[in-house]
Design an enzyme around this catalytic site. Structure first.
Site, PDB file in Angstrom:
ATOM      1  N   LYS A 271       0.842  -1.198   0.000  1.00 47.27           N
ATOM      2  CA  LYS A 271       0.000   0.000   0.000  1.00 47.27           C
ATOM      3  C   LYS A 271       0.878   1.249   0.000  1.00 47.27           C
ATOM      4  O   LYS A 271       2.075   1.168   0.221  1.00 47.27           O
ATOM      5  CB  LYS A 271      -0.872   0.010   1.264  1.00 47.27           C
ATOM      6  CG  LYS A 271      -1.794  -1.156   1.367  1.00 47.27           C
ATOM      7  CD  LYS A 271      -2.727  -0.933   2.532  1.00 47.27           C
ATOM      8  CE  LYS A 271      -3.457  -2.218   2.893  1.00 47.27           C
ATOM      9  NZ  LYS A 271      -3.656  -2.340   4.318  1.00 47.27           N
TER      10      LYS A 271
ATOM     11  N   HIS B 268       1.643   5.748   4.605  1.00 45.00           N
ATOM     12  CA  HIS B 268       0.687   6.575   5.306  1.00 45.00           C
ATOM     13  C   HIS B 268       1.434   7.564   6.207  1.00 45.00           C
ATOM     14  O   HIS B 268       2.561   7.304   6.620  1.00 45.00           O
ATOM     15  CB  HIS B 268      -0.161   5.608   6.149  1.00 45.00           C
ATOM     16  CG  HIS B 268      -1.389   6.215   6.687  1.00 45.00           C
ATOM     17  ND1 HIS B 268      -1.398   6.887   7.880  1.00 45.00           N
ATOM     18  CD2 HIS B 268      -2.645   6.262   6.199  1.00 45.00           C
ATOM     19  CE1 HIS B 268      -2.624   7.316   8.111  1.00 45.00           C
ATOM     20  NE2 HIS B 268      -3.405   6.951   7.103  1.00 45.00           N
TER      21      HIS B 268
ATOM     22  N   HIS C 201       2.950   6.201   9.295  1.00 44.97           N
ATOM     23  CA  HIS C 201       4.261   5.557   9.197  1.00 44.97           C
ATOM     24  C   HIS C 201       5.380   6.591   9.241  1.00 44.97           C
ATOM     25  O   HIS C 201       6.473   6.318   9.725  1.00 44.97           O
ATOM     26  CB  HIS C 201       4.353   4.723   7.907  1.00 44.97           C
ATOM     27  CG  HIS C 201       3.376   3.599   7.886  1.00 44.97           C
ATOM     28  ND1 HIS C 201       2.470   3.407   6.875  1.00 44.97           N
ATOM     29  CD2 HIS C 201       3.136   2.611   8.785  1.00 44.97           C
ATOM     30  CE1 HIS C 201       1.720   2.357   7.144  1.00 44.97           C
ATOM     31  NE2 HIS C 201       2.099   1.858   8.304  1.00 44.97           N
TER      32      HIS C 201
END
Ligand code: ARG
Length: 542
Positions: free
Chosen positions: A138, A141, A144
Site C-alpha cells: 500500500k 501513510h 508511518h
C-alpha cells in the site's frame, strides 16, 4: 558533568547527611532560567531527598531546607547558598561556571551532556527498536512517517547513551503473492521497490537507517510453531467457526480474547508478532524491545506481550509499546493528504516558494535540498512539541513560522550562528576571559547549557522528545536575544573572542540536540522573510 558541579554539591551534602553522594545527585537539579528574575544555578529538593511527594507547602519541609542551608558552607565551587520553596539553592562561582561549561561543551563535542553524572553507572543494554514498518503493498501513510521519525529519535537517543541499538523495519507484506521476504529479497525486486518509494528518500535525508528489514511474511512457518506451542501449553482454544483463540482473562471475557488462527489454519497479525518477538529474542537477546506505532495498536501489543508472558517467556516484560496520536488536518493545497509523497512534495514546494519570494543575500547552492531540510525540521518539531500520545492539529502556516517555535527557527538559528563563526573565525577557543561573559544574557545561556544533561535524562526516561525540543527552542531564543546585544564586530578583541566562544558553544549544543531529534543542522540558510510569518511582513528577519 553538569560539569561536575552536582557531584561537588553532593559531596558536601553527603558529609552533612551521612548519605552516599550517588544517592543525592538526582535530588540536585539545574534551575530553569527565568525571564523575570535572576535564578540560582542548582537547587536541592528537600522533598525528593526525603523521598516525599512534592508538597512544598508543608512547613517542616521549609524548616528543613532552612536548617540544611544554614549548615552548608560556600567553598571554591559554591559562592552563594539560599533557600527557595522547599529547596536549598546554590549559586556557582561565576568564573568557574563560565570556564567549566564552555570548556566542557567544546571538549565533549557531540557527547556533551551524555557523560553526565546523571548517567553514570548506567548499564549498557541491548535495545531493539522496531519502527516505520509500513505496508509495502500500500502507499505509505502519514502514520508511518510519524513512526519513522519517533523511532529514529528513540534509537538515536539510546545509541547516544551508549546502548547497543538494533533498528528494525518490520514490513507489512502479508498477503503479497510470494511473501517477498520469505522467498528472497532481491529476487523479487523488493529492495528496488523500496528504494524507489518516497519513504526511502525520506530515510536518506533524515539519515534513518535500519539494521534489519524483516516482514510479516518471514514468519509464515514460525507462526505455525507458535500455534503448536500455544496448543502444547493448553492455551489454544478452537472455536466452532474453526478459528483458534487465546483467552487471556481465562474467564471468557470477550475483550480479552485474541484470535491467533484463521479457520484455514493460517496465522494472524498477532501470531506473527509472537513469532517475530521470539525470533528477535533468539537473535539479539535484547534487554529492551520498543515498538513504535499509532495508539490504535495499543491493545494489540498489550495482548501480544500478555500472550508471551503466559507462554512462559518472562522477557515479555522487556517489551514496550510507544504509542502516538493521530495527526489531524494534514491537507495539501489540493485536498486531504494521507500519503508521504504528498507531504514531501508539499514541504519542498512551500519552502521553495518561501525562498523564491524574497530577496536573498546568499546564494544557496542546493535550494531543493535546503528547502527539504528546513521543511523536514519544521515537520519534526511540530510533531515532537507535544506529548506523543496526543492527537494534534496540523497547520502548514504554523510549522513554517520563522520566529515561532518551529523547526525553521532552529535551522535559521543554527545557520546564523554558523555564519558568525565563518565570518569571525574561532581562533580563541582555548583561551578566553571569563570576566567578559558576565552580562545577564551570557549567564542565562550558561545556566541553560548547564541543564542539557537533565533534559536528555528526562527524554531517556519517558522517551518523549518534547523535553529536548523545548530546550532547543529556549536556547535559540536566548541566542537570538544575545545576538542582538552581545556584539562582536565592534567589540574589543578580548570581548569578541569570549562572545564567539559562547556562541560557538550554543551552536554546538543546538546541533547535538537537533541531530538527536533526527534533524540535519543547516550551515547556510537564506536571509529570508518567511512568507507564512505575518508579523514579519515585508521585512527581512536577518
Ligand atoms: N505494518 C503495520 C501497520 O502498518 C505496523 C507494524 C507494527 N509492528 C508490529 N510488530 N506489529 O499497521
Amino acid at each position: 558533568m553538569a560539569c561536575g558541579f552536582r557531584r561537588s554539591i553532593a559531596r558536601q551534602l553527603s558529609r552533612l547527611l551521612d548519605l552516599p553522594p550517588e544517592n543525592l545527585i538526582k535530588s540536585i537539579s539545574a534551575v530553569p532560567i527565568s525571564r523575570k528574575e535572576e535564578v540560582a544555578d542548582f537547587q536541592l529538593s528537600v522533598d525528593s531527598l526525603l523521598g516525599n511527594n512534592n508538597d512544598h507547602s508543608r512547613p517542616d519541609v521549609q524548616v528543613q531546607a532552612t536548617r540544611l542551608a544554614e549548615k552548608l558552607k560556600c567553598d571554591t565551587v559554591v559562592s552563594e547558598i539560599s533557600t527557595g520553596q522547599g529547596t536549598v539553592n546554590f549559586k556557582i562561582n561565576r568564573e568557574l561556571l563560565t570556564k567549566t561549561v564552555l570548556q566542557q561543551v567544546i571538549k565533549d563535542g557531540s557527547k556533551y551532556g551524555l557523560n553526565s553524572e546523571l548517567f553514570s553507572g548506567l548499564p549498557q543494554k541491548k535495545i531493539v527498536v522496531e519502527f516505520s514498518s509500513p505496508n509495502v503493498a500500500k502507499k505509505f501513510h502519514v502514520g508511518h512517517l510519524r513512526s519513522t521519525i519517533i523511532g529514529n529519535f528513540i534509537a538515536n537517543l539510546k545509541e547516544a547513551l551508549g546502548h547497543q541499538v538494533t533498528r528494525i523495519n518490520y514490513l507489512g507484506d502479508w498477503g503479497m503473492q510470494f511473501g517477498l521476504l520469505g522467498t528472497g529479497f532481491q529476487l523479487f525486486g523488493y529492495e528496488e521497490k523500496l528504494q524507489s518509494n518516497p519513504l526511502q528518500h525520506l530515510f536518506e535525508r533524515l539519515g534513518v537507517h535500519f539494521d534489519e528489514y524483516s516482514g510479516e511474511s518471514f514468519y509464515r512457518e514460525k507462526s505455525q510453531e507458535v500455534l503448536k506451542l500455544l496448543d502444547s501449553k493448553g492455551l489454544l482454544q478452537k472455536t466452532i467457526k474453526g478459528t483458534a483463540i487465546v483467552d487471556l482473562s481465562g474467564n471468557g471475557d470477550p475483550s480479552s480474547i485474541c484470535t491467533v488462527m484463521r479457520s484455514d489454519g493460517t496465522s494472524l497479525y498477532a501470531t506473527r508478532d509472537l513469532a517475530a518477538a521470539i525470533d528477535r529474542m533468539d537473535k539479539y537477546n535484547f534487554d529492551t524491545m520498543i515498538y513504535v506505532t499509532d495508539k490504535g495498536q495499543k491493545k494489540h501489543f498489550q495482548q501480544v506481550f500478555q500472550m508471551l508472558q503466559i507462554m512462559g517467556y518472562d522477557w515479555a516484560e522487556r517489551c514496550q509499546h510507544v504509542p502516538f496520536g493521530v495527526v489531524q488536518g494534514m491537507k495539501t493545497r489540493r485536498g486531504e493528504v494521507t500519503f508521504l509523497e504528498d507531504v514531501l512534495n508539499e514541504i519542498r514546494s512551500r519552502m521553495l516558494q518561501n525562498m523564491a519570494s524574497i530577496k536573498t543575500t546568499k546564494e544557496v547552492e542546493n535550494p531543493q535540498e535546503t528547502a527539504e531540510r528546513v521543511g523536514l525540521a519544521a515537520l519534526i518539531i511540530q510533531d515532537f512539541k507535544g506529548v506523543l500520545l496526543s492527537d494534534y492539529q496540523f497547520s502548514w502556516d504554523r510549522i513554517f513560522q520563522s520566529r515561532g517555535d518551529t523547526g525553521v527557527f532552529l535551522q535559521y538559528t543554527h545557520a546564523r550562528l554558523h555564519s558568525l563563526e565563518e565570518t569571525f573565525g574561532c581562533g580563541y577557543l582555548n583561551d578566553f576571559n571569563t570576566a567578559c561573559l558576565q552580562e545577564p544574557q551570557s549567564v542565562s545561556i550558561l545556566q541553560h547549557l548547564l541543564r542539557f544533561d537533565e533534559v536528555l535524562y528526562r527524554s531517556s526516561q519517558d522517551l518523549q522528545p518534547r523535553h529536548i525540543v523545548n530546550y532547543l527552542l529556549t536556547l535559540s531564543h536566548l541566542a537570538g536575544m544575545a545576538h542582538k546585544t552581545l556584539h562582536i564586530k565592534d567589540s574589543p578583541p578580548e570581548v569578541a573572542g569570549a562572545r564567539l566562544h559562547l556562541f560557538r558553544a550554543v551552536r554546538s549544543v543546538l546541533a547535538n540536540g537537533m541531530k538527536l531529534l533526527g534533524i540535519t543542522p543547516l550551515q547556510v540558510f537564506l536571509c529570508c522573510q518567511i512568507q507564512h510569518a505575518p508579523h514579519h511582513n515585508g521585512k527581512s528577519i536577518c
